[in-house]
Design a protein around this motif. Structure first.
Motif, mmCIF file in Angstrom:
data_model
loop_
_atom_site.group_PDB
_atom_site.id
_atom_site.type_symbol
_atom_site.label_atom_id
_atom_site.label_comp_id
_atom_site.label_asym_id
_atom_site.label_seq_id
_atom_site.Cartn_x
_atom_site.Cartn_y
_atom_site.Cartn_z
ATOM 1 N N PRO A 109 0.630 -1.267 -0.270
ATOM 2 C CA PRO A 109 -0.247 0.317 0.079
ATOM 3 C C PRO A 109 0.713 1.921 0.198
ATOM 4 O O PRO A 109 1.884 1.116 0.276
ATOM 5 C CB PRO A 109 -0.481 0.217 1.342
ATOM 6 N N TYR A 110 0.512 1.966 -0.782
ATOM 7 C CA TYR A 110 1.244 3.257 -0.655
ATOM 8 C C TYR A 110 2.629 3.599 -1.718
ATOM 9 O O TYR A 110 2.853 4.347 -1.861
ATOM 10 C CB TYR A 110 1.314 4.188 0.360
ATOM 11 N N GLN A 111 2.780 2.113 -3.037
ATOM 12 C CA GLN A 111 3.644 2.523 -3.865
ATOM 13 C C GLN A 111 3.272 3.345 -4.795
ATOM 14 O O GLN A 111 2.279 3.668 -4.944
ATOM 15 C CB GLN A 111 3.518 1.188 -4.377
ATOM 16 N N GLY A 112 3.804 4.516 -4.705
ATOM 17 C CA GLY A 112 4.364 5.019 -5.379
ATOM 18 C C GLY A 112 3.472 6.371 -5.220
ATOM 19 O O GLY A 112 3.924 7.603 -5.936
ATOM 20 N N ILE A 113 3.748 7.168 -4.083
ATOM 21 C CA ILE A 113 3.090 7.706 -3.215
ATOM 22 C C ILE A 113 4.154 8.667 -2.116
ATOM 23 O O ILE A 113 4.613 7.952 -1.766
ATOM 24 C CB ILE A 113 1.401 7.721 -2.792
ATOM 25 N N GLY A 114 4.235 9.624 -2.335
ATOM 26 C CA GLY A 114 4.981 9.873 -1.570
ATOM 27 C C GLY A 114 5.506 11.570 -1.591
ATOM 28 O O GLY A 114 4.633 12.333 -2.511
ATOM 29 N N PHE A 115 6.368 12.159 -1.160
ATOM 30 C CA PHE A 115 7.148 13.641 -0.491
ATOM 31 C C PHE A 115 8.653 13.466 -1.100
ATOM 32 O O PHE A 115 8.887 12.258 -1.119
ATOM 33 C CB PHE A 115 6.340 14.294 0.014
ATOM 34 N N ARG A 116 8.974 14.606 -1.641
ATOM 35 C CA ARG A 116 10.274 15.065 -1.223
ATOM 36 C C ARG A 116 10.989 15.792 -0.770
ATOM 37 O O ARG A 116 10.376 16.639 -0.222
ATOM 38 C CB ARG A 116 10.992 14.840 -2.539
ATOM 39 N N GLU A 117 12.212 15.786 -0.086
ATOM 40 C CA GLU A 117 13.254 16.586 0.521
ATOM 41 C C GLU A 117 14.058 17.574 -0.338
ATOM 42 O O GLU A 117 14.791 16.815 -1.892
ATOM 43 C CB GLU A 117 14.154 16.923 1.630
#
Length: 294
Positions: free
Chosen positions: A266-274
């Protein structure tokens, strides 16, 4: 200043790869303006979306907020690069979603947050509701020796920046030195990535032409729901993952249908960046982070 060991610990915890961008911060500038810093980019939360492929759409934004709050070292600021809410033809519903989005985002433990619209927020009313809740759709700000430009290529339903805003961009750039450190935020890609998927800006080439005389320019954008890196001349363009669902690789299939949810991951390919700016290193360091699953 960010301690290098802490930054590496964050990288390991997030599981993201480090990408080195060509934009750099020059050494020798005064410490008061050129201390190390980093910011967080979030994009495409599509608040109000429901149904496949994300069965947890009602909670994903809240989990992203929790993930950002869990970062060991707080960022200097956060930027949302568009599609804060999911499109709706109903003006009242559009405003309700924006109000709910603001309420959820108020839980982030960072005071400075910059917003910009995506086409889901702004193309149906030329950005009217967005301006009511978040302010201007294009603007500039400066932070520790870096000049940031927020460009609106979505309020025009024809996917154009427009002559008036391009003139504004030129006037702003005319005030910058040729080696100024410039970061531009936009929603759609400025270059023709996949025009048939609406992954382009019809007059984006004019904006790129205005940026080309400046030697240290980096563009961060959203819209395509995945990490992607591209170069036009010496200008680096970096797309961010979304906070709702991933989309297929550019041009890999006929239509840009969302990738299916993977129950095993779950949540594969979902995210944010620094994005970390170091005053003595010749590159920005970009790190991708997943949204926490719990």
């Amino acid at each position: 200043m960010i301690d290098r060991r802490k930054f590496l610990a964050l990288t390991a915890a997030g599981g993201g790869a480090v990408f080195l961008s060509g934009l750099y911060r020059q050494a020798g500038a005064t410490a008061s303006t050129d201390d190390d810093f980093y910011f967080v980019q979030l994009s495409d939360s599509h608040w109000g979306f429901s149904g496949p492929p994300n069965p947890d759409a009602a909670n994903t934004l809240q989990k992203a907020v929790a993930s950002v709050n869990a970062l060991e070292v707080p960022p200097d600021f956060i930027v949302f690069t568009g599609d804060l809410t999911h499109t709706t033809d109903d003006p009242k519903e559009r405003r309700r979603r924006m109000a709910e989005f603001k309420e959820i985002i108020a839980g982030i433990n960072i005071k400075t947050i910059h917003f910009m619209p995506g086409e889901h927020d702004a193309s149906l009313d030329n950005g009217a509701a967005f301006k009511e809740y978040f302010g201007a759709t294009h603007y500039t700000f400066d932070h520790k020796g870096v000049h940031f430009i927020v460009l609106d290529n979505v309020s025009d339903p024809g996917a154009r920046i427009g002559d008036e805003q391009l003139s504004w961009l030129k006037n702003d750039l005319d005030q910058q030195k040729p080696d100024a450190r410039i970061v531009l935020f936009t929603h759609r890609p400025l270059f023709d990535l996949v025009p048939k998927w609406d992954w382009a800006t019809r007059d984006g080439d004019k904006a790129i032409a205005l940026l080309m005389p400046y030697s240290n320019v980096t563009v961060f954008y959203g819209h395509i729901h995945q990490e992607h890196h591209h170069q036009t001349g010496h200008i680096n363009h970096h797309a961010a993952q979304s906070l709702i669902f991933p989309l297929p690789a550019p041009g890999s299939q006929e239509k840009r249908t969302p990738l299916p949810w993977n129950p095993a991951a779950p949540y594969q390919g979902i995210g944010f960046r620094e994005v970390e700016a170091k005053k003595v290193e010749p590159q920005y360091q970009i790190v991708e982070f997943p949204v926490t699953k719990v």
